[in-house]
Design an enzyme around this catalytic site. Structure first.
Site, PDB file in Angstrom:
ATOM      1  N   GLU A  12      12.151  -2.334 -30.238  1.00 11.39           N
ATOM      2  CA  GLU A  12      11.712  -3.675 -30.618  1.00 11.39           C
ATOM      3  C   GLU A  12      12.616  -4.667 -29.896  1.00 11.39           C
ATOM      4  O   GLU A  12      13.807  -4.409 -29.695  1.00 11.39           O
ATOM      5  CB  GLU A  12      11.833  -3.877 -32.133  1.00 11.39           C
ATOM      6  N   ASN A  44       2.712  -3.083 -38.807  1.00 11.99           N
ATOM      7  CA  ASN A  44       4.083  -2.571 -38.863  1.00 11.99           C
ATOM      8  C   ASN A  44       4.454  -2.292 -40.313  1.00 11.99           C
ATOM      9  O   ASN A  44       4.038  -1.311 -40.883  1.00 11.99           O
ATOM     10  CB  ASN A  44       5.035  -3.582 -38.218  1.00 11.99           C
ATOM     11  N   GLU A  45       5.200  -3.203 -40.936  1.00 10.93           N
ATOM     12  CA  GLU A  45       5.519  -3.035 -42.359  1.00 10.93           C
ATOM     13  C   GLU A  45       4.576  -3.948 -43.130  1.00 10.93           C
ATOM     14  O   GLU A  45       4.892  -5.099 -43.397  1.00 10.93           O
ATOM     15  CB  GLU A  45       6.972  -3.411 -42.627  1.00 10.93           C
TER      16      GLU A  45
END
Ligand code: AHR
Length: 653
Positions: A47, A372-373
């Site tokens: 990331e 993602n989350e």
């Protein structure tokens, strides 16, 4: 005689403590291979956090090269000796490129050199004698001035200077090569008008000639080498929370990261302002490292690409902005187009763009992450739509769904329940927790339902302090806790198909999040103890799990996972002694054959659990390799306190 001695020491080791060591015994059933392992199980997660891309992996040395930061002169300052007379302005009329419209105009009366200085990303790192490629788009407005490009050290020593001239009234690319005479981590780049005249400048760039594979405009070679050395099975990219953005208009959009770099619009990085305690106001994404480069990197290091796409939700830790369900098709279309970009024939729209960038062959994309989350009903609703469309159009692509940010809260339970009902392929679980959590959860997957979705343990790291704390350290204790947990992942390799530590990189002068796998400055990089744990697992995978009967006989925190490599007939043991005393163990490779033809040990430990690596001592905590004088499948071995040991055996009958 040797075999007899080995047998005696095997028996003794079961009974005696060696030098105060505790005892343990283990039997590996080498003739009973169980679950087949994913050969690409151990991967990496990249990331753009901690200056991971701009200021890190992406080797561009000029910050804000296109003058597109909201403060267009950020990273630049005026250089005007006392005699100089001139003016700087930021303009956007008749730009070099409409996608990045701003550029710098330098007007000089020619009384002295006049222009700008770029500070780089916390300085510019240059090596003595190496070549650095300067380039810029330049347009002459009036006069006949030349351009001086100079590198200076932080204490004002001129490292090299070159001159550019003969500019046209249209934008043109100009280039020159600098060879700094000294190594300097915090150099500055001067761009100065020499003589009377007015010049427009844009895309002012400086790259080392020596990038990874010497690609112009490429990646930092030392950093990619660290990744290649891991032999990662896959790479998850580009995030992480930057996929989501704090609001939807700041989400990561892969289509804006391909094609000529000058056409990739600059975007604020959400780690710029995410942490009030670690503000990074100069953190923007140039996307010079974009999706094409990510795919290329994966190919270079033999990792399967795992791109993560925004699912129609901004970061739920931030605004949680939700794209309307009737607008979701645009997001799903991005996923369909990405598959075409990666795998499609060159006569398709997106396959053609890939070919135009230099890669006619497909990138062999097999997986995509949706979100993602993300969590709760807004996520499940959106994931459901993604899955319905993508599975119909591309049943060959595995989808990775999110279980949210925690390994065991209500959001996690909700996600698993719903995703199980949806027959999701793979669920991405995340965990940042104290070392104890990792030691205590090595059996987490033993009883997971084998008929449901598979697991990707996509982000994890042991925290020596607590999540988001700046005090978290990459020390041996955390690394060993992760290694203990990884034995549990591997033992359950039929259920846990992939795992990756997070985050990958951190720049010592510009990080927001710790711990991290690899630390860098402008010239150097080093792997943490955690890096070596990842490397030891990923370099020694095996193709099937072997059953182990373990009697720890009082040894605290003792873990093992055994695998085999069928072809050459190898057995691999990963043994973690997380206790503070050595453990003397008797081992039996049952059913393996009669003779061990070669045996080796790779051992990671150090004098103190608090030990870390650093630029001065980059391998203070690094694996030590040794050959073992063992020929019998029954033998003894002492596992040092706080250690990970990988034992590798070749067996002959
Ligand atoms: O790894 C840092 C961040 O931690 C990631 O962006 C996010 O997915 C997680 O919360």
């Amino acid at each position: 005689m040797r075999r007899l001695l080995a047998k005696i020491s095997f028996v003794l080791a079961g009974l005696l403590a060696v030098g105060g060591a505790q005892g343990a015994s283990m039997t590996v059933q080498a003739d009973q291979p169980g679950a087949k392992l994913n050969p690409a199980m151990w991967g990496i997660f990249f990331e753009d956090i901690n200056l991971g891309a701009d200021g890190g992996l992406y080797a561009e040395l000029v910050k804000n090269r296109g003058f597109e930061f909201p403060d267009a002169m950020m990273g630049w300052s005026k250089l005007s000796p006392s005699k100089a007379r001139g003016k700087l302005s930021i303009r956007d009329d008749s730009p070099f490129n409409a996608a990045n419209p701003h550029y710098l105009r330098i007007e000089s009366q020619g009384k002295d050199l006049f222009g700008v200085v770029n500070e780089g990303f916390r300085g510019i790192g240059v090596q003595a004698g190496e070549a650095y490629n300067f380039s810029a788009q330049i347009r002459k407005v009036d006069g006949n001035a030349k351009l001086r490009v100079e590198l200076y050290s932080s204490d004002g020593e001129l490292l090299d200077t070159v001159r550019l001239e003969k500019f046209s009234g249209d934008w043109q690319s100009h280039a020159a090569v600098l060879h700094p005479k000294a190594t300097e981590a915090k150099a500055k780049l001067y761009v100065l008008v020499d003589g009377a005249g007015t010049l427009d400048l844009d895309m002012i760039s400086l790259f080392p000639a020596k990038t990874w594979k010497n690609r112009p405009g490429g990646l930092r070679a030392d950093m990619v080498q660290k990744l290649a050395d891991l032999k990662p099975g896959f790479m998850r990219f580009p995030g992480g929370c930057i996929v989501e953005g704090s609001e939807l208009d700041k989400r990561y959009q892969w289509k804006k990261t391909i094609g000529p770099v000058a056409e990739r619009p600059t975007l604020v990085n959400r780690w710029n302002y995410e942490f009030l305690h670690r503000p990074t106001p100069d953190y923007y994404q140039s996307f010079g490292l974009g999706f094409y480069e990510f795919f290329l990197l994966c190919e270079d290091i033999g990792a399967q690409p795992l791109p993560i796409l925004n699912c129609g939700l901004a970061c739920q830790f931030n605004s949680g902005e939700e794209c309307r369900m009737e607008d979701l098709n645009a997001y799903i279309q991005d996923a369909l187009d990405l598959i075409e970009f990666a795998n499609g024939p060159t006569n398709t729209v997106w396959g053609g763009k890939r070919a135009a960038m230099g890669h006619a062959e497909p990138f062999n994309l097999k997986m995509i992450g949706v979100g993602n989350e993300n969590w709760d009903q807004p996520y499940i609703e959106r994931y459901t739509k993604f899955q319905a469309v993508l599975k119909l159009a591309h049943p060959e692509i595995q989808l990775v769904a999110s279980a949210g940010p925690s390994p065991d809260d209500a959001r996690f339970e909700f996600a698993w329940t719903k995703l199980r009902e949806l027959h999701a392929d793979i669920i991405d679980e995340h965990c940042y927790a104290k070392p104890d959590w990792f030691f205590n959860n090595t059996h987490r997957y033993d009883n997971y339902d084998r008929n449901g979705p598979k697991v990707f343990f996509g982000e994890y790291a042991a925290q020596s302090d607590k999540i988001v704390s700046v005090k978290n350290r990459n020390n041996l204790e955390c690394a060993i806790a992760e290694a203990a947990y990884m034995t549990g992942l591997e033992r359950n390799g039929d259920e846990v198909r992939m795992a990756s530590y997070a985050p990958l990189f951190a720049n010592v002068d510009g990080w927001q999040w710790t711990p991290d796998l690899i630390w860098v400055d402008n010239l150097r990089s080093y792997g943490t103890p955690n890096y070596y744990v990842q490397k030891m697992f990923a370099n020694n995978p095996g193709d099937a799990v072997l059953p182990v009967t373990l009697d720890t006989a009082g040894a605290d925190r003792f873990y093992v996972s055994a695998t085999r490599v069928a072809g050459p007939g190898e057995i691999i043991l990963k043994v973690v002694n997380g206790g503070n005393s050595p453990v003397s163990a008797s081992l039996n490779l049952a059913g393996a054959g009669k003779t061990i033809s070669s045996a080796s040990a790779s051992t990671l430990t150090s004098g103190s659990v608090k030990d870390e690596n650093s630029f001065d001592a980059p391998e203070k905590v690094a694996p030590q390799e040794s050959r073992l004088e063992i020929t019998s499948p029954q033998f003894a071995h002492v596992f040092p306190a706080n250690s990970l040991t990988v034992l590798r055996f070749k067996i002959t009958n």
